[in-house]
Design an enzyme around this catalytic site. Structure first.
Site, short mmCIF file in Angstrom:
data_model
loop_
_atom_site.label_atom_id
_atom_site.label_comp_id
_atom_site.label_asym_id
_atom_site.label_seq_id
_atom_site.Cartn_x
_atom_site.Cartn_y
_atom_site.Cartn_z
N SER A 145 0.86 -1.18 0.00
CA SER A 145 0.00 0.00 0.00
C SER A 145 0.89 1.22 0.00
O SER A 145 1.97 1.21 0.61
CB SER A 145 -0.89 0.01 1.24
N TYR A 159 -1.67 -0.33 10.18
CA TYR A 159 -1.83 -0.81 8.81
C TYR A 159 -0.59 -0.46 7.99
O TYR A 159 -0.04 -1.31 7.27
CB TYR A 159 -3.07 -0.19 8.17
#
Length: 253
Positions: A145, A159
């Protein structure tokens, strides 16, 4: 589309929906036989398999909960039993738990810890199980990501940490597997139109303000990201190794 991956066998983890399903279909469009793993969505996984088979390739879905590290070896064993080999591993499966600040007294530590278990330890377990089985000249692609390297808003520390951990791990195994001509790369999308993104959208700051940060003011399409993954798996990317490719419209530059 083409047959540049004809004769190859690819495993896409988390392939029952979202980017995983789009990537599985892109591989099939290029002629590859495809296995997908899924945690719980058996009906969705079977629907993906039927779409893949309609493209003229072999396809299977294997139930495998990445939170259970012992599921990795049976997953790879099933792929090997079905296809006889494994050429490409796409580490796509993961979860997104976002929204709480690290100093929040109500921080849900157990849920955030599970995110590390699934995203990092589960992915590593699958990679370790697959590495000895991968054909020489094979490919491993990690779906990371942009948050792994650029943090434009708060509430995403854990995350982001899981994705950055995978980026470092990928570079390490690129060194380990290089002598076998196996390349290992990381694709880092920005926001995509997925169920997972929709689930966390309500926890993000003003969405329009986030889009305003993008030089190209839109989110990535699943097809754009899947095409990049297929390129890294294909014959023209054999000397791209240990690299991180951002697909985020310039966010983070």
């Amino acid at each position: 589309m083409s047959n540049i991956l004809k004769g190859k066998v690819a495993l896409v983890t988390g392939g029952s929906r979202g980017l995983g399903a789009a990537t599985a279909e892109a591989f099939a469009d290029h002629g590859a036989d495809v296995a997908i793993s899924y945690a719980a969505s058996a009906d969705k996984a079977q629907a993906v398999v039927e779409r893949l088979k309609a493209k003229g390739v072999r396809a299977i879905a294997v139930q495998s909960d990445q939170a259970d590290l012992s599921s990795a070896k049976p997953l790879i064993d099933r792929v090997m039993a079905e296809f006889g080999k494994l050429d490409v591993l796409v580490n796509n499966a993961g979860i997104a738990i976002q929204g709480q600040l690290v100093d929040d007294p109500e921080l849900d530590g157990e849920t955030y810890n599970r995110q590390w278990q699934v995203n990092v330890l589960g992915t590593i377990a699958n990679t370790r199980a697959a590495a000895p089985k991968l054909t020489d000249g094979g490919r491993i692609i990690f779906v990371g990501s942009l948050l792994g390297s650029s943090i434009p808003f708060p509430g995403v520390a854990d995350y982001a940490g899981t994705k950055w951990a995978l980026a470092g791990y990928a570079k390490g195994i690129a060194r380990d597997l290089g002598p076998r001509n196996i390349t290992v790369n990381i694709v880092q999308p920005g926001i995509m139109p997925t169920d997972m993104a929709a689930d966390v959208a309500g926890e993000l700051p003003n969405r329009d303000a986030i889009l305003d940060m993008h030089p190209i003011r839109r989110i990535a399409t699943l097809e754009e990201v899947a095409a990049t993954i297929c390129f890294l798996a294909g014959p023209h990317a054999g000397y791209i190794n240990g690299e991180t490719i951002n697909i985020a419209g310039g966010l983070g530059i």
